[in-house]
Design an enzyme around this catalytic site. Structure first.
Site, PDB file in Angstrom:
ATOM      1  N   GLU A 172      11.311  -2.331  11.597  1.00 49.14           N
ATOM      2  CA  GLU A 172      11.369  -0.610  10.372  1.00 49.14           C
ATOM      3  C   GLU A 172      10.380  -0.286  11.439  1.00 49.14           C
ATOM      4  O   GLU A 172       9.349  -0.622  12.252  1.00 49.14           O
ATOM      5  CB  GLU A 172      10.488  -1.236   9.406  1.00 49.14           C
ATOM      6  CG  GLU A 172      11.086  -1.703   8.474  1.00 49.14           C
ATOM      7  CD  GLU A 172      10.085  -1.994   6.944  1.00 49.14           C
ATOM      8  OE1 GLU A 172       9.395  -2.547   7.524  1.00 49.14           O
ATOM      9  OE2 GLU A 172      10.368  -1.827   6.045  1.00 49.14           O
TER      10      GLU A 172
ATOM     11  N   TRP B 204       1.057  -1.310   0.123  1.00 42.58           N
ATOM     12  CA  TRP B 204      -0.114  -0.623  -0.022  1.00 42.58           C
ATOM     13  C   TRP B 204       1.092   0.820  -0.539  1.00 42.58           C
ATOM     14  O   TRP B 204       0.539   2.307   0.249  1.00 42.58           O
ATOM     15  CB  TRP B 204      -0.878  -0.093   1.092  1.00 42.58           C
ATOM     16  CG  TRP B 204      -0.385  -0.271   2.782  1.00 42.58           C
ATOM     17  CD1 TRP B 204       0.101  -1.452   3.050  1.00 42.58           C
ATOM     18  CD2 TRP B 204       0.326   1.143   3.508  1.00 42.58           C
ATOM     19  NE1 TRP B 204       0.570  -1.589   4.432  1.00 42.58           N
ATOM     20  CE2 TRP B 204       1.175   0.018   3.919  1.00 42.58           C
ATOM     21  CE3 TRP B 204       1.297   1.982   3.342  1.00 42.58           C
ATOM     22  CZ2 TRP B 204       1.755   0.597   5.344  1.00 42.58           C
ATOM     23  CZ3 TRP B 204       2.008   2.970   4.235  1.00 42.58           C
ATOM     24  CH2 TRP B 204       2.181   2.108   5.451  1.00 42.58           C
ATOM     25  N   ASN B 205       2.122   1.052   0.425  1.00 38.08           N
ATOM     26  CA  ASN B 205       2.730   2.530   0.533  1.00 38.08           C
ATOM     27  C   ASN B 205       3.575   3.378  -1.150  1.00 38.08           C
ATOM     28  O   ASN B 205       3.478   4.220  -0.619  1.00 38.08           O
ATOM     29  CB  ASN B 205       3.713   2.211   1.759  1.00 38.08           C
ATOM     30  CG  ASN B 205       5.298   1.169   0.793  1.00 38.08           C
ATOM     31  OD1 ASN B 205       4.441   0.019   0.168  1.00 38.08           O
ATOM     32  ND2 ASN B 205       6.395   1.151   1.625  1.00 38.08           N
TER      33      ASN B 205
ATOM     34  N   CYS C  99       9.911   1.693   2.561  1.00 42.95           N
ATOM     35  CA  CYS C  99      11.032   0.233   3.110  1.00 42.95           C
ATOM     36  C   CYS C  99      12.376   1.168   2.768  1.00 42.95           C
ATOM     37  O   CYS C  99      13.488   0.392   3.275  1.00 42.95           O
ATOM     38  CB  CYS C  99      11.184  -0.825   2.080  1.00 42.95           C
ATOM     39  SG  CYS C  99      10.618  -0.094  -0.167  1.00 42.95           S
TER      40      CYS C  99
ATOM     41  N   GLU D  35      10.690  -8.412  -2.743  1.00 41.42           N
ATOM     42  CA  GLU D  35      11.480  -7.088  -2.434  1.00 41.42           C
ATOM     43  C   GLU D  35      10.753  -6.913  -1.355  1.00 41.42           C
ATOM     44  O   GLU D  35       9.678  -6.409  -1.028  1.00 41.42           O
ATOM     45  CB  GLU D  35      10.828  -5.847  -3.181  1.00 41.42           C
ATOM     46  CG  GLU D  35      10.992  -5.938  -5.094  1.00 41.42           C
ATOM     47  CD  GLU D  35      13.001  -5.055  -4.995  1.00 41.42           C
ATOM     48  OE1 GLU D  35      13.498  -4.637  -3.562  1.00 41.42           O
ATOM     49  OE2 GLU D  35      13.268  -5.193  -5.934  1.00 41.42           O
ATOM     50  N   LEU D  36      11.536  -6.956   0.049  1.00 46.61           N
ATOM     51  CA  LEU D  36      10.788  -6.275   1.088  1.00 46.61           C
ATOM     52  C   LEU D  36      11.536  -5.316   2.330  1.00 46.61           C
ATOM     53  O   LEU D  36      11.666  -4.466   1.575  1.00 46.61           O
ATOM     54  CB  LEU D  36      11.586  -8.600   1.981  1.00 46.61           C
ATOM     55  CG  LEU D  36      11.012  -9.605   1.136  1.00 46.61           C
ATOM     56  CD1 LEU D  36      11.510 -10.797   1.781  1.00 46.61           C
ATOM     57  CD2 LEU D  36       9.751  -9.751   0.776  1.00 46.61           C
TER      58      LEU D  36
ATOM     59  N   GLY E  86       6.788  -6.061  -0.415  1.00 45.28           N
ATOM     60  CA  GLY E  86       5.733  -5.899   1.071  1.00 45.28           C
ATOM     61  C   GLY E  86       6.721  -6.363   1.578  1.00 45.28           C
ATOM     62  O   GLY E  86       8.036  -6.298   2.331  1.00 45.28           O
ATOM     63  N   SER E  87       6.085  -7.287   3.039  1.00 45.97           N
ATOM     64  CA  SER E  87       6.612  -6.952   4.039  1.00 45.97           C
ATOM     65  C   SER E  87       8.071  -8.232   4.348  1.00 45.97           C
ATOM     66  O   SER E  87       7.194  -9.519   3.522  1.00 45.97           O
ATOM     67  CB  SER E  87       5.766  -7.866   5.546  1.00 45.97           C
ATOM     68  OG  SER E  87       4.719  -8.608   4.965  1.00 45.97           O
TER      69      SER E  87
ATOM     70  N   LYS F   2      -1.972  -8.140  -7.718  1.00 39.90           N
ATOM     71  CA  LYS F   2      -3.083  -7.982  -6.931  1.00 39.90           C
ATOM     72  C   LYS F   2      -2.221  -7.403  -5.920  1.00 39.90           C
ATOM     73  O   LYS F   2      -1.195  -7.274  -4.869  1.00 39.90           O
ATOM     74  CB  LYS F   2      -2.427  -9.789  -6.205  1.00 39.90           C
ATOM     75  CG  LYS F   2      -3.601 -10.482  -5.623  1.00 39.90           C
ATOM     76  CD  LYS F   2      -3.788  -8.920  -4.101  1.00 39.90           C
ATOM     77  CE  LYS F   2      -3.509  -9.282  -2.563  1.00 39.90           C
ATOM     78  NZ  LYS F   2      -3.351  -7.871  -1.987  1.00 39.90           N
ATOM     79  N   PRO F   3      -3.325  -5.714  -6.134  1.00 39.57           N
ATOM     80  CA  PRO F   3      -2.625  -4.495  -5.394  1.00 39.57           C
ATOM     81  C   PRO F   3      -3.416  -4.958  -3.929  1.00 39.57           C
ATOM     82  O   PRO F   3      -4.159  -5.713  -3.816  1.00 39.57           O
ATOM     83  CB  PRO F   3      -3.787  -3.488  -6.153  1.00 39.57           C
ATOM     84  CG  PRO F   3      -4.272  -4.153  -6.958  1.00 39.57           C
ATOM     85  CD  PRO F   3      -4.486  -5.755  -7.337  1.00 39.57           C
TER      86      PRO F   3
HETATM   87  P1  NAP Z   1       2.523  -6.618   3.516  1.00 40.88           P
HETATM   88  O1  NAP Z   1       1.803  -6.921   4.380  1.00 40.88           O
HETATM   89  O2  NAP Z   1       3.437  -7.428   3.579  1.00 40.88           O
HETATM   90  O3  NAP Z   1       1.556  -6.612   1.752  1.00 40.88           O
HETATM   91  C1  NAP Z   1       2.233  -6.840   0.881  1.00 40.88           C
HETATM   92  C2  NAP Z   1       1.024  -7.498  -0.654  1.00 40.88           C
HETATM   93  O4  NAP Z   1       1.227  -8.847   0.025  1.00 40.88           O
HETATM   94  C3  NAP Z   1      -0.302  -6.251   0.056  1.00 40.88           C
HETATM   95  O5  NAP Z   1      -0.906  -6.834  -1.560  1.00 40.88           O
HETATM   96  C4  NAP Z   1      -1.082  -7.672   0.649  1.00 40.88           C
HETATM   97  O6  NAP Z   1      -2.756  -7.426   0.284  1.00 40.88           O
HETATM   98  C5  NAP Z   1      -0.274  -8.935   0.381  1.00 40.88           C
HETATM   99  N1  NAP Z   1      -0.484  -9.599   1.257  1.00 40.88           N
HETATM  100  C6  NAP Z   1      -0.781 -10.069   2.727  1.00 40.88           C
HETATM  101  N2  NAP Z   1      -1.082 -11.018   2.993  1.00 40.88           N
HETATM  102  C7  NAP Z   1      -0.782 -12.147   2.326  1.00 40.88           C
HETATM  103  C8  NAP Z   1      -0.366 -13.756   2.474  1.00 40.88           C
HETATM  104  N3  NAP Z   1      -0.562 -14.605   3.067  1.00 40.88           N
HETATM  105  N4  NAP Z   1      -0.120 -13.926   0.765  1.00 40.88           N
HETATM  106  C9  NAP Z   1       0.080 -13.298  -0.560  1.00 40.88           C
HETATM  107  N5  NAP Z   1      -0.207 -11.879  -0.301  1.00 40.88           N
HETATM  108  C10 NAP Z   1      -0.703 -11.241   1.205  1.00 40.88           C
HETATM  109  O7  NAP Z   1       3.124  -5.289   3.215  1.00 40.88           O
HETATM  110  P2  NAP Z   1       2.749  -3.657   3.066  1.00 40.88           P
HETATM  111  O8  NAP Z   1       2.445  -3.395   4.678  1.00 40.88           O
HETATM  112  O9  NAP Z   1       1.938  -4.084   2.432  1.00 40.88           O
HETATM  113  O10 NAP Z   1       3.553  -2.976   2.869  1.00 40.88           O
HETATM  114  C11 NAP Z   1       4.804  -2.466   3.808  1.00 40.88           C
HETATM  115  C12 NAP Z   1       6.078  -3.783   3.319  1.00 40.88           C
HETATM  116  O11 NAP Z   1       6.324  -3.139   2.677  1.00 40.88           O
HETATM  117  C13 NAP Z   1       7.631  -2.761   4.319  1.00 40.88           C
HETATM  118  O12 NAP Z   1       7.673  -3.860   5.301  1.00 40.88           O
HETATM  119  C14 NAP Z   1       7.809  -2.193   3.017  1.00 40.88           C
HETATM  120  O13 NAP Z   1       9.387  -2.173   4.120  1.00 40.88           O
HETATM  121  C15 NAP Z   1       7.654  -3.125   2.099  1.00 40.88           C
HETATM  122  N6  NAP Z   1       8.035  -2.594   0.970  1.00 40.88           N
HETATM  123  C16 NAP Z   1       9.157  -2.922  -0.094  1.00 40.88           C
HETATM  124  C17 NAP Z   1       9.746  -2.889  -0.648  1.00 40.88           C
HETATM  125  C18 NAP Z   1      10.674  -2.553  -1.781  1.00 40.88           C
HETATM  126  O14 NAP Z   1      11.204  -2.607  -2.662  1.00 40.88           O
HETATM  127  N7  NAP Z   1      11.601  -3.726  -0.730  1.00 40.88           N
HETATM  128  C19 NAP Z   1       8.772  -1.420  -1.284  1.00 40.88           C
HETATM  129  C20 NAP Z   1       7.273  -1.030  -0.561  1.00 40.88           C
HETATM  130  C21 NAP Z   1       7.600  -1.703   0.250  1.00 40.88           C
HETATM  131  P3  NAP Z   1      -3.369  -6.675   1.222  1.00 40.88           P
HETATM  132  O15 NAP Z   1      -2.784  -5.477   1.160  1.00 40.88           O
HETATM  133  O16 NAP Z   1      -4.516  -6.894   0.614  1.00 40.88           O
HETATM  134  O17 NAP Z   1      -3.597  -7.466   2.349  1.00 40.88           O
END
Ligand code: NAP
Length: 485
Positions: free
Chosen positions: A387, A157-158, A290, A256-257, A234-235, A181-182
């Site tokens: 983080e 989402w960020n 991130c 990309e975590l 994502g995370s 899948k956003p």
């Molecule tokens: P997140 O909770 O891991 O979610 C990321 C995506 O995964 C969302 O689309 C989410 O869907 C989906 N998701 C949730 N549970 C899942 C599962 N069990 N299986 C598959 N997909 C699933 O992360 P976030 O809170 O959205 O984003 C913040 C994190 O992203 C931070 O840790 C940040 O550092 C990291 N990030 C990394 C980068 C990079 O380039 N390294 C860039 C940006 C962000 P829903 O939202 O619909 O639940």
């Protein structure tokens, strides 16, 4: 709802794109504006059968899309790029409303997102395999690049726009069809981008977009053998789960975590430049990036001048609804995110950190967290090991270069790192010593479409953008020719 439209007055669809059709579903998810907590709209909560059909259609479309010429793919991508630029103001308004970041920053993200479409649209025309030097008499070798197949793209989402285009433009350039899948928190920017891609003329089924339960969709995308590639941002926690779930298929993965970026200011740094970069790195997207400066190490000789200048600048930051002019910091994404930051700050203070500044955002609502300055943070505190993902500057003092580099590297995260010094020898030494995928040297920003973005250690695998981004969606086939008489 007024802003959720493109400038031809077409409302943004609240639907999923499957094989060129916009489809709704019986069940839906409500999307909120984090600045006001008001409802923005509803998106489909898809069921497993719909997901199954979507994968099948993306697989069927791959058969023809993968045969498109590099010039055709370039044309579609560059048309998409032009349309994103033409609608940048509308896209920015949509993004601000669902994500919270201020309008100017949202516009910046849209332009950044567009830059990846342009980059891959141009790069694909000159991408090529190799003719290798003849190693044996009568035999020659050459390499050819092929798209891996259906690529699933899961985004956070960020950065609701840039995380999508950084993946989708590379995948589409390589010849993969995509299933996007956003995040359910920020789906409308993604839907608007997919709509513009349709208008750019991509063949039916090249781009598909689904919304729904992350766990259900993620598991299926990992385990379905028709999906050849999964790219996830994502995370780290969810990234590890996807890694495990993909093991049985040996699926190609890009992850990309999360990060935990050190930001080091040495005593020979240009202090004003360092503070300005720190403000930029820390407060972009209200700290929810991130690559945000997270562990801030400052030479203790700089304590007095740094604190005086920093507090003066913090006091000038304005926080509020991102649609209001002059607002620099929007809300956090939701109350869960606020609670996480609150816990980290309270624990640090209980363990001896000093709170030297805290703004007052109480009147703004439950999704806001005040700009905060903590000093005397120590490596054992949770705030130094997670983080923060919020507008908190947490400073650790140091007096020894070797020790501070060891501390900076003592993290499972290895995404971005920054340091400031005016000594060229120190710059070379520290840049080499830091164990991170990206290093900012006298710079608080490390990202551009031409440069590979990604981390090491628990921050992930693979690179996005740059000359490496395309390869994440290709496999190399080696041809060996024997010359027959
Ligand atoms: P997140 O909770 O891991 O979610 C990321 C995506 O995964 C969302 O689309 C989410 O869907 C989906 N998701 C949730 N549970 C899942 C599962 N069990 N299986 C598959 N997909 C699933 O992360 P976030 O809170 O959205 O984003 C913040 C994190 O992203 C931070 O840790 C940040 O550092 C990291 N990030 C990394 C980068 C990079 O380039 N390294 C860039 C940006 C962000 P829903 O939202 O619909 O639940």
């Amino acid at each position: 709802m007024n802003f959720l439209q493109l400038n031809d007055n077409q409302l943004i669809k609240q639907a999923n794109l499957i094989n060129g059709q916009w489809l709704t579903s019986n069940n839906s998810i409500t999307v909120y504006n984090p600045a006001t907590t008001q409802t923005l709209g509803e998106i489909p909560l898809i069921d497993e059968q719909t997901l199954e059909n979507a994968i099948g259609k993306a697989q069927e479309s791959f058969i023809s899309y993968s045969k498109s010429t590099s010039y055709d793919k370039s044309l579609w991508l560059l048309k998409w790029y032009e349309l994103v630029l033409a609608h940048a103001d509308d896209l920015a308004k949509i993004l601000t409303q669902e994500q919270g970041k201020p309008l100017a920053e949202a516009k910046g993200e849209i332009l950044y997102a567009a830059s990846f479409i342009q980059w891959f649209g141009e790069q694909i025309k000159s991408d090529h395999g190799l003719t290798l030097a003849d190693p044996i008499s009568g035999k020659s070798f050459a390499t050819h690049k092929h798209p891996v197949g259906v690529a699933a793209l899961i985004t956070p989402w960020n950065f609701p726009a840039a995380m999508i285009t950084r993946k989708a433009a590379a995948a589409l350039a390589a010849g993969c069809t995509v299933i996007i899948k956003p995040s359910e928190l920020t789906p409308f920017t993604a839907i608007a981008l997919a709509e513009l891609a349709q208008r750019a003329g991509f063949p039916v089924g090249a781009i598909n977009l689904l919304t729904g339960d992350g766990a259900m969709i993620g598991k299926k995308l990992c385990q379905d053998p028709r999906v050849k590639k999964l790219s996830f941002t994502g995370s780290t926690q969810i990234g590890k789960l996807l890694f495990e779930q993909s093991a049985s298929n040996i699926k190609r993965l890009s992850l990309e975590l999360g990060g935990n970026a050190p930001f080091i200011i040495f005593n020979d740094a240009n202090l004003d430049a360092a503070i300005s970069a720190l403000m930029q790195s820390k407060f972009r997207n209200n700290g929810q990036t991130c690559v945000a400066a997270n562990r801030i190490y400052v030479d203790e000789q700089l304590k007095q001048p740094l604190l005086a200048k920093l507090i003066e600048q913090l006091a000038q930051l304005s926080c509020g609804n991102g649609l209001t002019e002059a607002v620099q910091l929007g809300p956090m994404i939701n109350t869960t995110a606020v609670a996480k930051v609150e816990t980290l700050v309270s624990e640090a203070i209980a363990k001896g950190a000093q709170c030297l500044y805290q703004a007052d955002t109480k009147q703004l609502g439950a999704n806001y967290y005040p700009v905060t300055l903590l000093t005397d943070v120590t490596p054992e505190m949770a705030i130094a090991n997670h983080e923060i993902f919020g507008p908190v500057i947490a400073i650790q003092w140091f007096n020894d270069e070797t020790q501070v580099i060891a501390q900076a590297n003592a993290s499972e995260a290895g995404l971005a790192a920054y340091f400031f010094s005016d000594n060229i020898h120190r710059c070379q030494r520290i840049a080499n010593a830091l164990e991170f995928g990206m290093v900012g040297i006298n710079s608080g920003m490390v990202s551009h479409a031409i440069s590979p973005f990604g981390g090491i250690k628990h921050s992930g695998i693979g690179r996005e953008g740059g000359h490496n981004g395309l390869a994440e969606y290709q496999y190399i086939k080696a041809h060996c020719y024997a010359q027959l008489e």
